[in-house]
Scaffold this active site. Structure first.
Site, mmCIF file in Angstrom:
data_model
loop_
_atom_site.group_PDB
_atom_site.id
_atom_site.type_symbol
_atom_site.label_atom_id
_atom_site.label_comp_id
_atom_site.label_asym_id
_atom_site.label_seq_id
_atom_site.Cartn_x
_atom_site.Cartn_y
_atom_site.Cartn_z
ATOM 1 N N SER A 136 6.166 -20.851 -22.090
ATOM 2 C CA SER A 136 6.878 -20.236 -20.963
ATOM 3 C C SER A 136 5.933 -19.852 -19.830
ATOM 4 O O SER A 136 6.366 -19.312 -18.815
ATOM 5 C CB SER A 136 7.636 -18.992 -21.437
ATOM 6 O OG SER A 136 6.762 -18.114 -22.110
ATOM 7 N N TYR A 140 14.943 -9.918 -32.118
ATOM 8 C CA TYR A 140 14.458 -10.878 -31.124
ATOM 9 C C TYR A 140 14.662 -12.309 -31.604
ATOM 10 O O TYR A 140 14.430 -12.624 -32.769
ATOM 11 C CB TYR A 140 12.956 -10.662 -30.842
ATOM 12 C CG TYR A 140 12.404 -11.693 -29.884
ATOM 13 C CD1 TYR A 140 12.486 -11.499 -28.513
ATOM 14 C CD2 TYR A 140 11.868 -12.898 -30.352
ATOM 15 C CE1 TYR A 140 12.029 -12.464 -27.626
ATOM 16 C CE2 TYR A 140 11.414 -13.872 -29.471
ATOM 17 C CZ TYR A 140 11.493 -13.647 -28.114
ATOM 18 O OH TYR A 140 11.058 -14.600 -27.242
ATOM 19 N N ASN A 196 7.228 -9.145 -28.748
ATOM 20 C CA ASN A 196 8.665 -8.891 -28.581
ATOM 21 C C ASN A 196 8.923 -7.614 -27.772
ATOM 22 O O ASN A 196 9.750 -7.617 -26.858
ATOM 23 C CB ASN A 196 9.352 -8.819 -29.948
ATOM 24 C CG ASN A 196 9.257 -10.132 -30.694
ATOM 25 O OD1 ASN A 196 8.822 -11.135 -30.135
ATOM 26 N ND2 ASN A 196 9.661 -10.130 -31.952
ATOM 27 N N SER A 247 21.520 -31.146 14.493
ATOM 28 C CA SER A 247 21.856 -32.334 13.717
ATOM 29 C C SER A 247 20.958 -33.470 14.176
ATOM 30 O O SER A 247 20.633 -33.567 15.356
ATOM 31 C CB SER A 247 23.323 -32.693 13.949
ATOM 32 O OG SER A 247 23.541 -34.060 13.690
ATOM 33 N N ASN A 301 24.124 -25.698 14.101
ATOM 34 C CA ASN A 301 24.765 -25.349 12.835
ATOM 35 C C ASN A 301 24.311 -23.984 12.317
ATOM 36 O O ASN A 301 23.122 -23.685 12.353
ATOM 37 C CB ASN A 301 24.455 -26.412 11.784
ATOM 38 C CG ASN A 301 24.996 -27.772 12.186
ATOM 39 O OD1 ASN A 301 26.045 -27.862 12.813
ATOM 40 N ND2 ASN A 301 24.270 -28.820 11.852
ATOM 41 N N LYS A 310 25.152 -30.444 18.284
ATOM 42 C CA LYS A 310 25.358 -29.529 17.165
ATOM 43 C C LYS A 310 24.364 -28.373 17.121
ATOM 44 O O LYS A 310 23.185 -28.544 17.363
ATOM 45 C CB LYS A 310 25.264 -30.286 15.826
ATOM 46 C CG LYS A 310 26.407 -31.239 15.550
ATOM 47 C CD LYS A 310 27.762 -30.552 15.469
ATOM 48 C CE LYS A 310 27.954 -29.826 14.158
ATOM 49 N NZ LYS A 310 28.080 -30.747 13.030
ATOM 50 N N GLN A 313 13.554 -16.141 -24.470
ATOM 51 C CA GLN A 313 12.581 -16.649 -23.505
ATOM 52 C C GLN A 313 13.299 -17.294 -22.311
ATOM 53 O O GLN A 313 12.751 -17.381 -21.221
ATOM 54 C CB GLN A 313 11.668 -17.666 -24.190
ATOM 55 C CG GLN A 313 10.592 -18.221 -23.297
ATOM 56 C CD GLN A 313 9.486 -18.892 -24.109
ATOM 57 O OE1 GLN A 313 8.726 -18.204 -24.792
ATOM 58 N NE2 GLN A 313 9.423 -20.198 -24.071
ATOM 59 N N GLU A 369 25.523 -20.490 6.003
ATOM 60 C CA GLU A 369 25.999 -21.534 5.080
ATOM 61 C C GLU A 369 25.180 -21.555 3.793
ATOM 62 O O GLU A 369 25.719 -21.672 2.697
ATOM 63 C CB GLU A 369 25.920 -22.912 5.746
ATOM 64 C CG GLU A 369 26.958 -23.138 6.818
ATOM 65 C CD GLU A 369 26.718 -24.475 7.502
ATOM 66 O OE1 GLU A 369 27.174 -25.489 6.980
ATOM 67 O OE2 GLU A 369 26.050 -24.492 8.554
ATOM 68 N N THR A 412 45.290 -11.324 8.508
ATOM 69 C CA THR A 412 45.640 -11.439 7.094
ATOM 70 C C THR A 412 46.106 -12.879 6.947
ATOM 71 O O THR A 412 46.696 -13.441 7.885
ATOM 72 C CB THR A 412 46.767 -10.465 6.675
ATOM 73 O OG1 THR A 412 47.924 -10.752 7.457
ATOM 74 C CG2 THR A 412 46.384 -9.011 6.905
ATOM 75 N N HIS A 413 45.806 -13.471 5.818
ATOM 76 C CA HIS A 413 46.087 -14.908 5.604
ATOM 77 C C HIS A 413 45.419 -15.777 6.677
ATOM 78 O O HIS A 413 45.890 -16.875 6.959
ATOM 79 C CB HIS A 413 47.601 -15.194 5.590
ATOM 80 C CG HIS A 413 48.382 -14.231 4.754
ATOM 81 N ND1 HIS A 413 48.698 -14.461 3.430
ATOM 82 C CD2 HIS A 413 48.894 -13.002 5.043
ATOM 83 C CE1 HIS A 413 49.381 -13.434 2.948
ATOM 84 N NE2 HIS A 413 49.509 -12.529 3.903
HETATM 85 N N1 ARG Z 1 7.385 -15.815 -24.344
HETATM 86 C C1 ARG Z 1 8.195 -15.019 -25.191
HETATM 87 C C2 ARG Z 1 9.480 -14.611 -24.441
HETATM 88 O O1 ARG Z 1 9.510 -14.773 -23.283
HETATM 89 C C3 ARG Z 1 7.470 -13.800 -25.598
HETATM 90 C C4 ARG Z 1 7.898 -13.234 -26.912
HETATM 91 C C5 ARG Z 1 7.672 -14.222 -27.964
HETATM 92 N N2 ARG Z 1 7.747 -13.654 -29.256
HETATM 93 C C6 ARG Z 1 7.701 -14.430 -30.323
HETATM 94 N N3 ARG Z 1 7.743 -13.841 -31.453
HETATM 95 N N4 ARG Z 1 7.649 -15.723 -30.249
HETATM 96 O O2 ARG Z 1 10.443 -14.149 -24.993
#
Ligand code: ARG
Length: 463
Positions: free
Chosen positions: A27, A321, A114, A281, A289, A287, A326, A294, A159-160
């Protein structure tokens, strides 16, 4: 073996993790943005461990100094983020051990990733909410200024999306102010539940070390300590709640955007947006825009998606957990970024809105916007409202046939529909007469717009 597996949890493994799986489960690419809060949490944890007698002073100081240097390395762009180290937590911890030796390995005593990650996200989100609250206030200030300047400007109210009754432009703008006030309140309320500390929950059951959670709680500025370790590491309801509040705010901005898009169109021409908030545009030279509104309208979908995504992420998880969690980060980060940037764009743009007062006024003069005022006038002459409604309906029908608005008809023409109509009727058929007559709290009269602006200023000043 740890060399081969190249992981801090490699002890029980007999072959390295598959290279694709390592990337798939990592991650760090997205959670590295938590580095500041991760380090903040680690410094508090190390400080507490020393007070609890788990680390000595020299160890604590080495850890804290090392973490500060790592933060400087990251901020200087000199940190080598390694995907094989999975996430922000293990990247920083491994680097700490590189820098200060085996003492670095003691930082994780009495803690797990965790509770660490749950703590980091809460610290991060708390800061994000504060920035977002600042942007809401800035946008609201802009709305108050503009509403005050446009307290007397008359436009058709709809309204509407059909012309209904005249309103003041200031009053219309203050409707957005009200919505944003509730968005602000919701985020302030959400922040209270974000601001509770899971640190100390460890992996799921707590820890055998004599940790003192009051100390880390105070050092990190949390309002309370989570009361159950299983819940502390697992629930992401605070992130879901944030996305719900963010979704409502984006829904409001999206509606606001829709009006700005309509109002800048050639069909309405109620306002002009400065060129710096628009684009052209590549094929149609004429144009201009309204891209910013938007885009904000379009971006609301990402935030609603984040909310649905996180609810779905959470709903099937047994305690405590699970790695599923993640997946909480990208939608949460995206929702916070999207809301913050959308608010910022609006806060910059709203003071630059240029109302086209004459065109609004002409539009309010079309579409029989004072028909209700004529009915109310007849009620004051003693007729029952239902009959008045009918009488005015006939007058409007006549107006449609002859191409005349009510205020453009002569007294004789109007008296065809009721003998109760006298020449005092023209005062109620004017736009000013109509808006001034709605003079109560929450009404559209210019005097009420000014009163609402001062209430709004007091509200912002008390934040
Ligand atoms: N990268 C993990 C998360 O975002 C951190 C915790 C991971 N814990 C584990 N026991 N694998 O949740």
């Amino acid at each position: 073996m740890t060399d081969k597996t190249n992981q801090s949890w490699g002890g029980r493994f007999s072959e390295p993790v598959d290279a694709f799986v390592a990337r798939f489960t990592a991650s760090v690419e997205f959670d590295k943005r938590l580095y500041r809060h991760d380090i903040m949490g680690s410094i508090a944890h190390a400080t507490m461990l020393e007070q609890a007698g788990v680390l000595n002073v020299a160890e604590r100081d080495a850890i804290i100094e090392g973490l500060k240097q790592i933060q400087a390395e990251i901020e200087a762009g000199q940190f080598d983020w390694r995907v094989d180290l999975e996430d922000v937590h293990m990247n920083i911890e491994a680097r700490l051990t590189d820098r200060i030796g085996i003492t670095g390995k003691k930082l994780h005593t009495g803690r797990s990733r965790n509770d660490q990650v749950a703590t980091d996200i809460r610290l991060w989100l708390r800061d994000e909410i504060d920035v977002i609250l600042g942007e809401i206030t800035r946008l609201q200030q802009g709305l108050l200024e503009l509403a005050e300047a446009e307290a007397d400007t008359v436009m058709p109210g709809f309204t509407h999306l059909q012309t209904a009754q005249p309103v003041t432009f200031g009053h219309h703008l203050l409707a957005w102010f009200e919505m944003l006030s509730r968005d602000y309140e919701r985020l302030v309320d959400c922040r209270k539940r974000v601001n509770r500390m899971p640190l100390g929950s460890a992996a799921l059951a707590g820890t055998t070390y004599p940790i003192q959670r009051e100390i880390t709680c105070q050092l990190l500025g949390f309002e309370a300590i989570s009361g159950n370790s299983l819940d502390g590491v697992s629930d992401r309801d605070f992130a879901i709640e944030f996305c719900a509040a963010a979704s409502l705010a984006m829904m409001h901005l999206s509606r606001f955007s829709e009006e700005l898009v309509l109002w800048t169109s050639a069909q309405f021409q109620f306002i002009d947006l400065p060129d710096r908030f628009c684009t052209g545009s590549s094929i149609m030279p004429q144009k201009k825009n309204p891209d910013v509104p938007e885009l904000v309208r379009g971006k609301s979908g990402r935030v609603f998606g984040a909310l649905t995504g996180l609810l779905t992420l959470m709903k099937g998880q047994p305690l405590a957990y699970n790695k599923d969690n993640q997946e909480d980060k990208e939608p949460l980060f995206d929702a916070a970024d999207t809301l913050r940037d959308s608010l910022r764009a609006f806060a910059d743009m709203v003071p630059a809105i240029k109302p086209k007062r004459e065109i609004m006024r002409e539009a309010a003069l079309r579409g029989f916007s004072t028909a209700t005022d004529l009915a109310d006038y007849l009620v004051r002459k003693g007729l029952p409202f239902r009959d008045c409604h009918e009488i005015v309906g006939h007058a409007v029908k006549y107006g449609v046939q002859t191409g005349k608005d009510l205020a453009e008809m002569s007294l004789d023409e109007l008296r065809q529909f009721s003998a109760e109509i006298g020449d005092d009727v023209f005062a109620v058929l004017t736009l000013e007469g109509s808006v001034n007559a709605r003079n109560h709290i929450g009404g559209t009269a210019p005097a009420q717009v000014r009163a609402a602006v001062s209430r709004g200023r007091a509200l912002l000043a008390a934040r």
